[in-house]
Design an enzyme around this catalytic site. Structure first.
Site, short mmCIF file in Angstrom:
data_model
loop_
_atom_site.label_atom_id
_atom_site.label_comp_id
_atom_site.label_asym_id
_atom_site.label_seq_id
_atom_site.Cartn_x
_atom_site.Cartn_y
_atom_site.Cartn_z
NE ARG A 224 -4.14 -1.64 -0.04
CZ ARG A 224 -4.17 -2.62 -0.92
NH1 ARG A 224 -3.14 -2.80 -1.74
NH2 ARG A 224 -5.21 -3.41 -1.00
CG HIS A 272 -2.12 -0.95 -7.96
ND1 HIS A 272 -2.74 -0.16 -7.02
CD2 HIS A 272 -2.21 -2.23 -7.49
CE1 HIS A 272 -3.20 -0.92 -6.03
NE2 HIS A 272 -2.88 -2.19 -6.30
#
Length: 309
Positions: A224, A272
């Site tokens: 994250r 991502h």
């Protein structure tokens, strides 16, 4: 008939409708799957944090909300969500993460970037250490962290893992707690971040903790974005405390074009992609959880609201 509401636009309905129906059939479930079902008739909700559904109050008969993503930080604090919430852990997601982490670990361990930057005809031998001499630390020993730790151990790296609570994994040095974190950081020539995002983990890697790493350490973050304080990481890269960083997740996504990570010579930006949910394998997990719900069995990967994951 079991009523299952597909309540998200990302991942797309077109990508998931057929795999979900196939998984329901394989599990022997008679399911009415739709994007439009009256709230009081919904038995299960297939969900992702990009859904327009934010008020779960009308879903009085819903037995569980089944998230298609591993991350639940965007929904776990929703006070209208009183139904059981399950996060996504599936074989495809796990294997994708293992391959990304192993690939970039080997890339940095073998210093492949060094050779890519020197394709100019000069002969400059640079021999990396063996894996056994390159200690790696993984912060986060959930399903993904555990799988990555085992894979790196199989490649010959000495692996230390840290988690908030005590864990035991064969071949892995497992630490926990504040003192354990300091010890885990102190040996990490390569640091992999696979922690969930909670109040306790936000900004975990600040200037003081970056300073606890061995000088010249490498950071991989497929976990994250807010686990790292961006400004502290840039300062550590500029000073040489951190040699390189490969980042797959960010505080704002897509990463803004003006963000200094893009131009920094020691940062690799990935969009991502470390571990995407695969429709075929994720659908099998959804079907199994619905089967469990109908059989009165415990759900897989049920979120602990107090812990946030």
């Amino acid at each position: 008939m079991i009523n299952v509401l597909y309540a998200t636009t990302a991942p797309a309905w077109a990508d998931y409708e057929t795999p979900l129906r196939r998984a329901f059939d394989a599990a022997g479930l008679q399911v009415h799957l739709s994007q439009d079902i009256a709230p009081e008739k919904v038995d299960y909700i297939v969900y992702s944090p990009k859904s327009a559904l934010t008020d779960f109050t009308p879903y009085t008969n819903t037995k569980a909300v089944l998230n298609l993503w591993a991350g639940v930080e965007a929904i776990v604090g929703n006070t209208t969500l009183t139904q059981p919430l399950c996060r996504m852990v599936d074989h495809g997601l796990e294997r994708g993460m293992v391959e990304w982490v192993a690939g970039h670990t080997l890339r940095h361990h073998l210093d492949i970037d060094y050779f890519l930057a020197r394709q100019s005809g000069s002969w400059e031998p640079m021999v990396p250490p063996l894996a056994q001499d390159r200690p790696i630390t993984i912060l986060g020993l959930g399903e993904l962290g555990r799988a990555c730790a085992k894979a790196l151990h199989q490649l010959g790296f000495p692996v230390t893992g840290w988690s908030r609570t005590e864990k035991q994994i064969d071949g892995i040095t497992c630490l926990h707690g504040t003192e354990g974190l300091e010890q885990a950081l102190s040996s990490a020539q390569i640091l992999v971040l696979l922690l969930p995002l909670t109040e306790e983990t936000t900004d975990l890697l600040d200037a003081s903790r970056l300073a606890q790493l061995p000088k010249g350490a490498t950071i991989l973050n497929p976990g994250r974005g807010p686990l790292i304080v961006d400004e502290a990481l840039i300062a550590a890269l500029d000073s040489g405390q951190i040699s390189r960083a490969t980042l797959d997740v960010f505080r704002a996504e897509p990463l803004p074009a003006a963000h200094p990570f893009w131009a920094h010579p020691r940062v690799t930006v990935c969009p991502h992609i470390a571990s995407e949910t695969r429709a075929s394998t994720a659908s099998e997990v959804i079907a199994e959880n619905i089967r469990r719900g109908e059989a009165g069995e415990d759900f897989l990967f049920r979120v602990d609201r107090a812990r946030g994951y």
